[in-house]
Design an enzyme around this catalytic site. Sequence first.
Site, mmCIF file in Angstrom:
data_model
loop_
_atom_site.group_PDB
_atom_site.id
_atom_site.type_symbol
_atom_site.label_atom_id
_atom_site.label_comp_id
_atom_site.label_asym_id
_atom_site.label_seq_id
_atom_site.Cartn_x
_atom_site.Cartn_y
_atom_site.Cartn_z
ATOM 1 N N GLY A 161 -6.470 7.269 -3.570
ATOM 2 C CA GLY A 161 -5.741 8.355 -4.203
ATOM 3 C C GLY A 161 -4.743 8.994 -3.265
ATOM 4 O O GLY A 161 -4.362 8.419 -2.255
ATOM 5 N N ALA A 162 -4.301 10.217 -3.634
ATOM 6 C CA ALA A 162 -3.213 10.885 -2.924
ATOM 7 C C ALA A 162 -2.031 9.917 -2.826
ATOM 8 O O ALA A 162 -1.524 9.620 -1.751
ATOM 9 C CB ALA A 162 -3.657 11.380 -1.556
ATOM 10 N N HIS B 83 1.449 7.663 -3.153
ATOM 11 C CA HIS B 83 2.845 7.810 -2.783
ATOM 12 C C HIS B 83 3.559 6.514 -3.126
ATOM 13 O O HIS B 83 2.968 5.593 -3.716
ATOM 14 C CB HIS B 83 2.984 8.172 -1.299
ATOM 15 C CG HIS B 83 2.156 7.319 -0.384
ATOM 16 N ND1 HIS B 83 2.452 5.999 -0.138
ATOM 17 C CD2 HIS B 83 1.022 7.597 0.317
ATOM 18 C CE1 HIS B 83 1.554 5.499 0.694
ATOM 19 N NE2 HIS B 83 0.670 6.445 0.984
ATOM 20 N N HIS C 237 1.937 3.028 -2.459
ATOM 21 C CA HIS C 237 0.926 2.621 -3.439
ATOM 22 C C HIS C 237 1.589 2.125 -4.726
ATOM 23 O O HIS C 237 1.199 1.101 -5.297
ATOM 24 C CB HIS C 237 0.018 3.794 -3.808
ATOM 25 C CG HIS C 237 -0.843 4.300 -2.699
ATOM 26 N ND1 HIS C 237 -0.673 5.546 -2.142
ATOM 27 C CD2 HIS C 237 -1.888 3.748 -2.048
ATOM 28 C CE1 HIS C 237 -1.573 5.742 -1.201
ATOM 29 N NE2 HIS C 237 -2.324 4.663 -1.119
ATOM 30 N N LYS D 122 0.584 -1.627 6.454
ATOM 31 C CA LYS D 122 0.451 -0.513 7.389
ATOM 32 C C LYS D 122 -0.911 -0.565 8.075
ATOM 33 O O LYS D 122 -1.007 -0.409 9.287
ATOM 34 C CB LYS D 122 0.618 0.832 6.678
ATOM 35 C CG LYS D 122 0.439 2.036 7.632
ATOM 36 C CD LYS D 122 0.683 3.351 6.932
ATOM 37 C CE LYS D 122 -0.439 3.712 5.997
ATOM 38 N NZ LYS D 122 -1.679 4.131 6.717
ATOM 39 N N GLN E 152 -7.104 -3.631 9.028
ATOM 40 C CA GLN E 152 -7.889 -3.640 7.796
ATOM 41 C C GLN E 152 -7.505 -4.824 6.920
ATOM 42 O O GLN E 152 -8.381 -5.498 6.343
ATOM 43 C CB GLN E 152 -7.658 -2.338 7.041
ATOM 44 C CG GLN E 152 -8.273 -2.296 5.652
ATOM 45 C CD GLN E 152 -7.997 -0.984 4.965
ATOM 46 O OE1 GLN E 152 -8.594 0.030 5.289
ATOM 47 N NE2 GLN E 152 -7.076 -0.980 4.011
#
Length: 254
Positions: free
Chosen positions: A29-30, A32, A35, A147, A151
């Site tokens: 979420g959050a 931008h 995403h 980014k 991961q």
Amino acid sequence: MKVIESVAGLVEERRTGGAGDTGFVPTMGALHEAHLSLVRRAKSENARAWASIFVNPSQFNDPADLARYPRPLEQDLEMLRAAGCDLVFVPPAREVYPDSYRYRVSENELSLKYCGAGRPGHFDGVLTVVLKLLLLTRPERAYFGEKDFQQLQLVEGLVQAFFLDTAIVRHPLVREPDGLAMSSRNRLLSADERKRAPALHRVLEASVAGRQPAAGAAAALAREGFDVEYVADHDGRRLAAVRLGQVRLIDNVG
């Protein structure tokens, strides 16, 4: 756009949702533009685009960091709807962890370096939740930005190690006009910190262009006022993690 909160509801939707490939974008979420670019790409390359919004507690080492993480859910849902998302999975933690996180996935090499070195168990939490989400959604493709490069590589390894029938699609890192890598944490920066933050990318780029060693780049970042966690060269990229005030920022350049 369908909004589903339960595992049972998601499994039923997967069973009855019709033919065609699914592209999946897991998020916390959050949202931008970075995403949304993943969602739009998933929509363009598949019959349907699915996303998830789940602030995963198992990957946070610091309870205060978990509490600070922004959760603008209604805004996120509107953004996903506008980007063409067909379904979003928004589960509570009890749906994702009915076992209270007794069962988990670990990787014992790359996960212990860089972003994992000072955050014990962080990547266990990441890999565990990604495995659960991929098993629940069973997408043909799952989309991850570059980014979080470490991961991304760990997720690619997870899919290979557990023979998952999902292709992991790398998506280029998306930046603000001033060079700062887009991140949900950027909104936690003060006005002064936000002005200083683009120096992270600027220093990394200059250090690579000038063939400066990683230690030199770390020193340059410290002179810019960053609290440097690490700068390291890995698989053809220079990775860095720093803090400005209470906000942790990561970036990489190739």
